[in-house]
Enzyme design. Structure first.
Site, short mmCIF file in Angstrom:
data_model
loop_
_atom_site.label_atom_id
_atom_site.label_comp_id
_atom_site.label_asym_id
_atom_site.label_seq_id
_atom_site.Cartn_x
_atom_site.Cartn_y
_atom_site.Cartn_z
NE ARG A 30 -3.75 -2.31 2.27
CZ ARG A 30 -4.65 -2.62 3.18
NH1 ARG A 30 -4.88 -1.80 4.19
NH2 ARG A 30 -5.35 -3.74 3.09
NE ARG A 79 -1.24 4.73 9.15
CZ ARG A 79 -2.52 4.37 9.13
NH1 ARG A 79 -3.07 3.93 8.02
NH2 ARG A 79 -3.26 4.47 10.22
CD GLU A 116 -8.40 -1.55 10.66
OE1 GLU A 116 -8.45 -2.33 9.69
OE2 GLU A 116 -8.34 -0.31 10.54
CB SER A 131 -11.38 -4.06 8.56
OG SER A 131 -12.50 -3.26 8.28
NE ARG A 163 -1.93 -1.92 11.71
CZ ARG A 163 -2.65 -0.80 11.72
NH1 ARG A 163 -3.77 -0.74 12.42
NH2 ARG A 163 -2.25 0.26 11.03
#
Length: 428
Positions: free
Chosen positions: A262, A277, A349, A352, A391
């Site tokens: 990403r 991130r 988070e 999701s 994560r």
């Protein structure tokens, strides 16, 4: 994408759903574009029908030896043929304009999704606290990892720049163990089929799951028409593109462990320290393809499967129902699982889980044939993280840290670590 017929049947309901998303009414604009498309189609059809009629008249004129009339009719046919390419182009242009506008509009939220402008409108659904005492405060993962010499951001920066990391030794093995543990759990206990998909996909696949065109700047283009996948949702969901399934085949449940890429174009300045991130990270993805009447039930099931990972690792977490202003572009309803991070003293988070309805299926032309055999319908698609491996590594490190800087390995992962129970860094 959206069904223009449904919008035409109830434009007010469509506009109300957009308003819940914080958007202005669009039904009038869309119906005007559809009217223009219909007019262009009618004009092209009228041209073809007139030519067909003239062909019959020419035959009759020649049969009657009326050469003058036949010649006049042929001249009209020639004129109509000359006009046809422009009419066909106008028809294609009108259809493209409508499709492009529809493709840029997010999915309609389910009625039970809470309303809100941003993350502050999210609503807690439930939470899990392990039976053993858990840390409320501690060192951050990058402090722990760098202290034992197994997490190297400087080397990664020399290789690739910011937002990359090099993991070494026991931490590299722990990340691998987490991914393997998740795959084993989802395939052996939750009934998902493991898939090893390509990580390079074409435009059509990215459009199908709605990464394109809206989120082009968040993606990594690989050249020659390829994109690096931002998540395995893209190849897994597109496994059913341009197909008609039998209802008996549903639900289909797929899982994959892949690297994800990403650009994080909209995240400048956010989470610049550590692994939270990254431009490249590993994730276990869950995808379900189901009949419409089962999608809500499947959504709850998928959430429970993702939760099971964190429960097995005995990590504290909470589940949030995202509000209309915070959920993703393709989603009708989303649950976020947020794991406790002692280093940041907050929940972050880690998964999701979203139900997309027929939104992605329309973009992929993915359908199924009901058992009654009456026509075909679009499938419903769902996707979720089961979970983000990087994560999860952060969460394990921070929640299982010890005062001396070592990290205890959760019992569920110890078989994947060769019986190792503790990470203490390389031996001197």
């Amino acid at each position: 994408m959206h069904d223009i017929r449904a919008i035409r049947e109830n434009p007010a309901a469509f506009d109300r759903d957009l308003e819940r998303r914080g958007l202005a009414p669009l039904s009038a604009e869309l119906l005007a574009l559809d009217d223009a498309r219909k007019n262009a189609v009618s004009a092209a059809q009228a041209n073809q029908e007139r030519r067909n009629g003239l062909a019959r008249e020419i035959g009759a004129a020649k049969k009657a030896r009326d050469e003058a009339r036949a010649q006049a009719l042929m001249e009209e046919v020639a004129r109509l043929k000359a006009e046809a390419p422009a009419l066909d182009a106008a028809q294609a242009e009108a259809a493209q304009a409508l499709d492009a506008r529809l493709a840029a509009i997010p999915n309609r939220p389910n009625p039970d999704v809470p309303e809100g402008a941003d993350e502050h409108g999210n609503v807690e659904y439930r939470r899990f606290e392990p039976t053993h005492p858990w840390l409320e405060k501690g060192r951050q993962h990058f402090e722990l990892g760098e202290a034992v010499g197994l997490m190297d951001f400087e080397a990664a920066a020399r290789l690739s720049g910011a937002r990359f990391v090099v993991l070494k030794g026991q931490l590299a093995r722990l990340e691998r163990a987490l991914g393997q543990f998740m795959l084993d759990l989802h395939t052996t206990e939750h009934g998902y089929t493991e898939v090893a998909p390509p990580v390079l996909v074409r435009d059509e696949a990215m459009f199908g799951t709605a990464q394109l065109p809206k989120f082009r700047d968040d993606q990594f283009a690989a050249g020659d028409g390829y994109w690096l996948i931002p998540t395995a949702e893209v190849p897994l969901t597109n496994l059913v593109r341009e197909s008609i399934l039998a209802e008996d085949e549903l639900p289909l449940r797929f899982t994959a462990l892949t690297p994800c890429f990403r650009a994080e174009a909209g995240a400048a300045g956010r989470d610049t320290r550590g692994m939270l991130r990254q431009h490249q990270f590993n994730k276990v993805e869950l995808v379900s393809i189901t009949a419409p009447e089962r999608s809500a039930e499947e959504h709850e099931r998928m959430l429970a499967c993702a939760e099971a990972v964190l429960k097995a690792l005995e990590l504290p977490f909470r589940v949030m129902t995202l509000c209309t202003g915070d959920m993703g572009f393709a989603s009708r309803k989303t649950y976020d699982i947020e794991v406790w991070m002692p280093g940041q003293e907050t929940y972050r988070e880690i998964s999701s889980c979203s139900v997309c309805g027929e939104f992605q299926a329309r973009r992929m032309n993915a359908r199924y044939r009901p058992k009654d055999g009456k026509g075909v319908q679009f499938v419903h698609t769902l996707n979720g993280s089961g979970v983000a491996v990087g994560r999860a590594l952060i969460a394990v490190m921070e929640n299982y840290q010890n005062p001396d800087g070592s990290v205890t390995i959760p019992s569920a992962l110890q078989p994947y670590m060769g019986g190792l129970t503790r990470i203490e860094g390389p031996k001197s």
